[in-house]
Motif scaffolding. Structure first.
Motif, mmCIF file in Angstrom:
data_model
loop_
_atom_site.group_PDB
_atom_site.id
_atom_site.type_symbol
_atom_site.label_atom_id
_atom_site.label_comp_id
_atom_site.label_asym_id
_atom_site.label_seq_id
_atom_site.Cartn_x
_atom_site.Cartn_y
_atom_site.Cartn_z
ATOM 1 N N HIS A 1 -0.636 -16.459 -39.662
ATOM 2 C CA HIS A 1 -1.440 -16.205 -38.465
ATOM 3 C C HIS A 1 -2.574 -15.224 -38.779
ATOM 4 O O HIS A 1 -3.729 -15.474 -38.440
ATOM 5 N N ARG B 1 -9.754 -16.129 -41.631
ATOM 6 C CA ARG B 1 -10.499 -17.315 -42.059
ATOM 7 C C ARG B 1 -11.513 -17.730 -40.982
ATOM 8 O O ARG B 1 -12.665 -18.037 -41.290
ATOM 9 N N GLU C 1 -5.206 -16.897 -40.869
ATOM 10 C CA GLU C 1 -6.029 -17.833 -40.101
ATOM 11 C C GLU C 1 -7.064 -17.103 -39.245
ATOM 12 O O GLU C 1 -8.221 -17.534 -39.146
ATOM 13 N N HIS D 1 -3.328 -15.961 -49.054
ATOM 14 C CA HIS D 1 -2.078 -15.598 -48.387
ATOM 15 C C HIS D 1 -1.065 -15.235 -49.467
ATOM 16 O O HIS D 1 -0.586 -16.100 -50.191
ATOM 17 N N VAL E 1 -5.942 -18.365 -31.958
ATOM 18 C CA VAL E 1 -4.715 -18.638 -32.683
ATOM 19 C C VAL E 1 -3.615 -17.852 -32.009
ATOM 20 O O VAL E 1 -3.761 -16.660 -31.763
#
Length: 131
Positions: free
Chosen positions: A27, A33, A30, A41, A4
């Motif tokens: 970001h 995750r 993610e 979030h 990412v």
């Protein structure tokens, strides 16, 4: 693993522009995750210094995501200490790519705050020794 990437503009002070704040938090969320964490979030007005709450096997982490081009200082550590308690987390993390001032490191040491980079978040489980 997927990678990412995140690019943001920053102010002369090294602080991110406000429009990039949600992108920065997203970001970090993610990355966590993808590493297997369940992520909420929460980065918004009134978040008590916490951008992301992540949980893994009953362990909760409160995370503040900075995108500074300069080292993060005491304020970031103070905020996550308060946010950890407010969100009933066992782990407190500040993620900043530019590193930390000596004062921030000392305060983090005395308050069990993990000072990481955004890349380190992918390894939070092992860094924090989540059971």
């Amino acid at each position: 693993r997927k990678s990412v990437t995140l690019s943001t503009r920053v102010l002369a002070s090294g602080a991110p522009v406000s429009a990039a704040s949600a992108q920065r938090s997203a970001h970090c969320a993610e990355v966590l995750r993808l590493a297997g964490w369940s992520v909420q979030h929460v980065g918004r007005q009134g978040d008590q210094g916490v951008d992301v709450i992540a949980e893994l096997r009953g362990t909760r982490a409160a995370i503040q995501c900075k995108k500074y081009t300069r080292r993060a200082g005491n304020a970031a550590v103070q905020q996550i200490v308060a946010g950890k308690r407010h969100h009933a987390a066992q782990i407190a993390v500040v993620a900043c790519p530019a590193g930390y001032t000596r004062a921030a490191q000392e305060l983090a040491d005395s308050n069990a705050v993990l000072l990481l980079t955004h890349t380190d978040l992918a390894r939070l489980e092992s860094i924090a020794r989540v059971p």
